[in-house]
Write an enzyme that holds these catalytic residues in place. Structure first.
Site, PDB file in Angstrom:
ATOM      1  N   LYS A 212      -1.205 -22.101  49.031  1.00 27.78           N
ATOM      2  CA  LYS A 212      -0.289 -21.193  48.912  1.00 27.78           C
ATOM      3  C   LYS A 212      -0.123 -20.846  47.232  1.00 27.78           C
ATOM      4  O   LYS A 212      -0.276 -19.696  46.983  1.00 27.78           O
ATOM      5  CB  LYS A 212       1.193 -21.468  49.263  1.00 27.78           C
ATOM      6  CG  LYS A 212       2.159 -20.601  48.832  1.00 27.78           C
ATOM      7  CD  LYS A 212       3.681 -21.130  49.576  1.00 27.78           C
ATOM      8  CE  LYS A 212       4.583 -20.130  49.061  1.00 27.78           C
ATOM      9  NZ  LYS A 212       5.948 -20.570  49.315  1.00 27.78           N
ATOM     10  N   GLU A 218      -5.507 -31.281  43.428  1.00 25.35           N
ATOM     11  CA  GLU A 218      -6.338 -31.864  44.246  1.00 25.35           C
ATOM     12  C   GLU A 218      -7.314 -30.843  45.134  1.00 25.35           C
ATOM     13  O   GLU A 218      -8.502 -30.887  44.991  1.00 25.35           O
ATOM     14  CB  GLU A 218      -5.576 -32.622  45.344  1.00 25.35           C
ATOM     15  CG  GLU A 218      -4.805 -33.730  44.957  1.00 25.35           C
ATOM     16  CD  GLU A 218      -3.600 -33.485  44.396  1.00 25.35           C
ATOM     17  OE1 GLU A 218      -3.159 -32.442  44.109  1.00 25.35           O
ATOM     18  OE2 GLU A 218      -2.786 -34.292  44.142  1.00 25.35           O
ATOM     19  N   GLY A 273       5.549 -24.344  52.159  1.00 23.86           N
ATOM     20  CA  GLY A 273       4.278 -24.911  52.590  1.00 23.86           C
ATOM     21  C   GLY A 273       4.381 -25.703  53.676  1.00 23.86           C
ATOM     22  O   GLY A 273       3.504 -25.676  54.631  1.00 23.86           O
ATOM     23  N   ARG A 274       5.376 -26.516  53.794  1.00 26.08           N
ATOM     24  CA  ARG A 274       5.570 -27.397  55.044  1.00 26.08           C
ATOM     25  C   ARG A 274       5.984 -26.845  56.328  1.00 26.08           C
ATOM     26  O   ARG A 274       5.946 -27.356  57.326  1.00 26.08           O
ATOM     27  CB  ARG A 274       6.440 -28.591  54.702  1.00 26.08           C
ATOM     28  CG  ARG A 274       7.903 -28.357  54.092  1.00 26.08           C
ATOM     29  CD  ARG A 274       8.423 -29.280  53.428  1.00 26.08           C
ATOM     30  NE  ARG A 274       9.764 -28.978  52.684  1.00 26.08           N
ATOM     31  CZ  ARG A 274       9.915 -28.457  51.466  1.00 26.08           C
ATOM     32  NH1 ARG A 274       8.672 -28.384  50.748  1.00 26.08           N
ATOM     33  NH2 ARG A 274      11.005 -28.336  50.962  1.00 26.08           N
ATOM     34  N   GLU A 359      10.228 -34.028  52.283  1.00 22.92           N
ATOM     35  CA  GLU A 359      10.277 -32.989  51.188  1.00 22.92           C
ATOM     36  C   GLU A 359      11.474 -32.176  51.347  1.00 22.92           C
ATOM     37  O   GLU A 359      11.794 -31.634  50.327  1.00 22.92           O
ATOM     38  CB  GLU A 359       8.752 -32.328  51.163  1.00 22.92           C
ATOM     39  CG  GLU A 359       8.557 -32.108  49.747  1.00 22.92           C
ATOM     40  CD  GLU A 359       7.003 -31.398  49.855  1.00 22.92           C
ATOM     41  OE1 GLU A 359       6.823 -30.348  50.367  1.00 22.92           O
ATOM     42  OE2 GLU A 359       6.286 -31.930  49.085  1.00 22.92           O
ATOM     43  N   HIS A 390       2.621 -53.564  68.909  1.00 20.75           N
ATOM     44  CA  HIS A 390       2.048 -54.814  68.413  1.00 20.75           C
ATOM     45  C   HIS A 390       1.946 -54.820  66.958  1.00 20.75           C
ATOM     46  O   HIS A 390       1.249 -55.767  66.343  1.00 20.75           O
ATOM     47  CB  HIS A 390       0.631 -54.791  69.002  1.00 20.75           C
ATOM     48  CG  HIS A 390       0.407 -54.750  70.572  1.00 20.75           C
ATOM     49  ND1 HIS A 390       0.716 -55.828  71.341  1.00 20.75           N
ATOM     50  CD2 HIS A 390       0.593 -53.754  71.406  1.00 20.75           C
ATOM     51  CE1 HIS A 390       0.697 -55.768  72.556  1.00 20.75           C
ATOM     52  NE2 HIS A 390       0.503 -54.365  72.773  1.00 20.75           N
ATOM     53  N   LYS A 518       3.519 -34.560  38.541  1.00 21.60           N
ATOM     54  CA  LYS A 518       2.219 -33.653  38.198  1.00 21.60           C
ATOM     55  C   LYS A 518       2.240 -33.622  36.776  1.00 21.60           C
ATOM     56  O   LYS A 518       1.172 -33.986  36.359  1.00 21.60           O
ATOM     57  CB  LYS A 518       2.592 -32.170  39.110  1.00 21.60           C
ATOM     58  CG  LYS A 518       2.491 -32.180  40.387  1.00 21.60           C
ATOM     59  CD  LYS A 518       2.449 -30.874  40.804  1.00 21.60           C
ATOM     60  CE  LYS A 518       2.841 -30.846  42.442  1.00 21.60           C
ATOM     61  NZ  LYS A 518       3.007 -29.600  42.772  1.00 21.60           N
TER      62      LYS A 518
HETATM   63  O1  F6P Z   1       3.312 -30.796  45.730  1.00 21.41           O
HETATM   64  C1  F6P Z   1       4.156 -30.338  46.956  1.00 21.41           C
HETATM   65  C2  F6P Z   1       3.734 -29.157  47.411  1.00 21.41           C
HETATM   66  O2  F6P Z   1       3.995 -28.095  46.529  1.00 21.41           O
HETATM   67  C3  F6P Z   1       3.935 -29.079  48.664  1.00 21.41           C
HETATM   68  O3  F6P Z   1       5.130 -28.516  48.872  1.00 21.41           O
HETATM   69  C4  F6P Z   1       2.819 -28.207  49.359  1.00 21.41           C
HETATM   70  O4  F6P Z   1       2.886 -28.094  50.733  1.00 21.41           O
HETATM   71  C5  F6P Z   1       1.640 -28.881  48.602  1.00 21.41           C
HETATM   72  O5  F6P Z   1       2.116 -29.190  47.522  1.00 21.41           O
HETATM   73  C6  F6P Z   1       0.492 -27.770  48.642  1.00 21.41           C
HETATM   74  O6  F6P Z   1       0.788 -26.660  47.947  1.00 21.41           O
HETATM   75  P1  F6P Z   1      -0.259 -25.529  47.889  1.00 21.41           P
HETATM   76  O7  F6P Z   1      -0.279 -24.800  49.038  1.00 21.41           O
HETATM   77  O8  F6P Z   1       0.394 -24.345  46.914  1.00 21.41           O
HETATM   78  O9  F6P Z   1      -1.542 -26.069  47.390  1.00 21.41           O
END
Ligand code: F6P
Length: 554
Positions: A212, A218, A273-274, A359, A390, A518
């Protein structure tokens, strides 16, 4: 239009005060007794909607308690908060914007005007672009640099740009299209990249960079690694647009990264995002199961939205699940909640709910910035049954903690083998039954006597075999896991989380807590790489940096 109001402190509401007293009254409540006293308890404490059945009769709940919980919801002005959510009011107060994931599942022809603009046509325009893209890929018209059709999709994204799409594409594998396989690359760990890229052929692989913000470390690192890998495998620079597409609300950053403008699918800042799997972030889902199944997923969620909007609170699945959660967290001291899907295809469900719930409601202040004086979000954990039986179910049965659990199971298996599904279903039901029934010390002792053990042995062993019981659970039965049911199931939990946020007064649509890590991550990186030589701000971190640097020296 309703006007969104900052929620008040719920602990000052009359229903909250009455629930405190009710919790004392309920100390002696035994679910087994309640079933014996009320032959209609299952009917009175269950709800069905669109192929989903929620049985919440195995809870520390009677009608008075349910009434009080519903009063708490009323007094928290839940109804107007729901209207505000669906109408696009700025329910995300800290970021001053609406949260409109529900708009993403509204049918064409609906209207939703926010700030003078009807959002539904824009949403359906993007769905149409997705349809076109998906059909070109499925029909072999989208070809790689060597003119071979695309057979492998790699979604590069993390958090909400990973968990939802991964959950759904894997849960709906029985609906997958032949010829295209989806993979997910989330972590910055080079081992994940290594293992996945070893299975791929650059000629037939398409990367979807899903972010987003288009600023997530990452994702950007993995996208760069993917591009280098593609070129190193012989991929042509001129054909990069055949192998890289993006989904983002930051079009500029995606273009700057090198994604062709026509390969960028937009999302909007009003999708969290979620909560974004229903948007173009769901592209890997559509690529996996096809666009008509993706639309069925949206329809299932929309159907749950209608239920949430229209059903009276006491017959409203998300409201009931949410208020039970409040009951245990805020009045019984439960600190965690187990999510236990009895279905291989739902094996990632718990992980998705971890982000969705924790979150969203892992917050310590109300929307107006005042500090909570009561617990908010619980720890969400669990995993697929029977494996958990288990492993960690021992703690559910005999541990000292109160851990409410949701069991989730389909009636129909996609892969019936002999009587496996009957056994799976039986295991699911018998776990909630065992949690409720338990075994008294006297029963445990009698069983040992019946086996002919000496009385001294009986006394020695019985305390270990006694199980307290009276432990709460919900059971959610889906007719079968198909796009529509899954859409409804995920939307159910989204709304549960929202209802809880309304009661607690928290903002479920921001996540400022993740930012500090971060920032510090960048600082530690600079120390590790020698760009900063001044000691780190604490000796523990410095010691760990030194350990790393010593190993990598010369
Ligand atoms: O760091 C948390 C977060 O902002 C989440 O809320 C989000 O889903 C995820 O990182 C990924 O964010 P993006 O879609 O902006 O890469």
């Amino acid at each position: 239009m309703t006007h969104y109001q900052h929620p008040q402190d719920p602990s000052q509401l009359p229903a909250w005060q009455q629930l405190l007293k009710q919790q004392q009254v309920m100390q002696n409540f035994r679910m087994s007794d309640a079933f014996a006293a009320d032959p209609q308890r299952f009917q009175n404490f269950s709800i069905s909607h669109d192929g989903l059945l929620l049985d919440y009769s195995k809870n520390l709940l009677d009608e008075t308690t349910r009434d009080l919980l519903m009063q708490l919801a009323e007094q928290s002005r839940l109804q107007s908060a729901i209207q505000a959510l669906f109408n696009g009011e700025p329910v995300n107060a800290s970021e001053q914007r609406p949260a409109l994931h529900t708009a993403l599942r509204r049918p064409i022809g609906d209207r939703l005007v926010v700030n003078g603009e009807d959002l539904i046509p824009q949403i359906h325009d993007v769905l149409n672009t997705m349809t076109e893209m998906v059909s070109r890929i499925h029909n072999g018209l989208w070809r790689g640099y060597s003119e071979k059709p695309i057979t492998h999709i790699v979604n590069i994204g993390i958090g909400g740009s990973f968990l939802g799409p991964q959950l759904v594409s894997e849960a709906l594998l029985p609906f997958a299209q032949q010829g295209v396989k989806c993979h997910f690359l989330a972590n910055i760990d080079g081992s994940e990249f290594h293992e996945l890229s070893n299975t791929l052929d650059a000629q037939t692989t398409l990367f979807v960079v899903s972010s987003k913000s288009f600023s997530t470390l990452e994702t950007l690192k993995n996208a760069l690694a993917a591009r280098s890998w593609y070129l190193a495998q012989g991929g042509s620079k001129d054909c990069i647009d055949r192998h890289f597409i993006a989904v983002s609300s930051n079009i500029e950053a995606a273009v700057e990264f090198g994604i062709a403008k026509e390969n960028i699918l937009p999302i909007w800042d009003w999708v969290g995002g979620r909560y974004s799997l229903w948007s173009a972030i769901g592209l890997p889902i559509a690529l996996s199961i096809g666009m008509s199944n993706f639309k069925e997923l949206l329809t299932g969620a929309w159907s749950m939205d209608q239920h949430f909007l229209q059903a009276p609170f006491a017959e409203n699945m998300p409201v009931i699940l949410a208020m039970l959660g409040i009951w245990y967290s805020d009045f019984w001291g439960a600190q965690s909640h187990a999510i236990l899907p009895y279905d291989h295809y739902l094996r990632n469900f718990t992980q998705h709910l971890q982000q969705l719930d924790m979150e969203s409601n892992g917050k310590q202040v109300r929307q107006d910035g005042t500090t909570l004086s009561y617990p908010s979000g619980a720890v969400i954990w669990g995993g697929v049954g029977c494996n958990g039986q288990h492993a960690y179910h021992q703690l559910l049965h005999q541990g000292t903690l109160l851990i409410p659990a949701d069991f989730i199971v389909p009636v129909v298996s996609h892969n019936p083998i002999a009587d496996h599904h009957q056994w799976l279903y039986a295991n699911c039901l018998s776990q909630s039954q065992a949690l409720m029934q338990g075994k008294s010390l006297e029963q445990a002792a009698q069983e040992l006597r019946d086996k002919g053990l000496e009385e001294s042995e009986v006394q020695r062993l019985a305390p270990h075999k006694a199980i307290p019981g009276n432990r709460p659970s919900n059971t959610l039965v889906a007719e079968r896991i198909c796009p529509r049911r899954l859409g409804a199931l995920i939307a159910l939990y989204e709304h549960k989380v929202f209802v809880q946020s309304v009661i607690w007064g928290t903002n479920p649509f921001d996540q400022w807590g993740v930012e500090l890590g971060k920032v510090l991550g960048k600082d530690v990186y600079q120390h590790l790489t020698g760009q900063v030589t001044a000691p780190s701000s604490d000796p523990s971190t410095q010691g760990l940096i030194d350990f790393f640097r010593n190993r990598h020296r010369g």
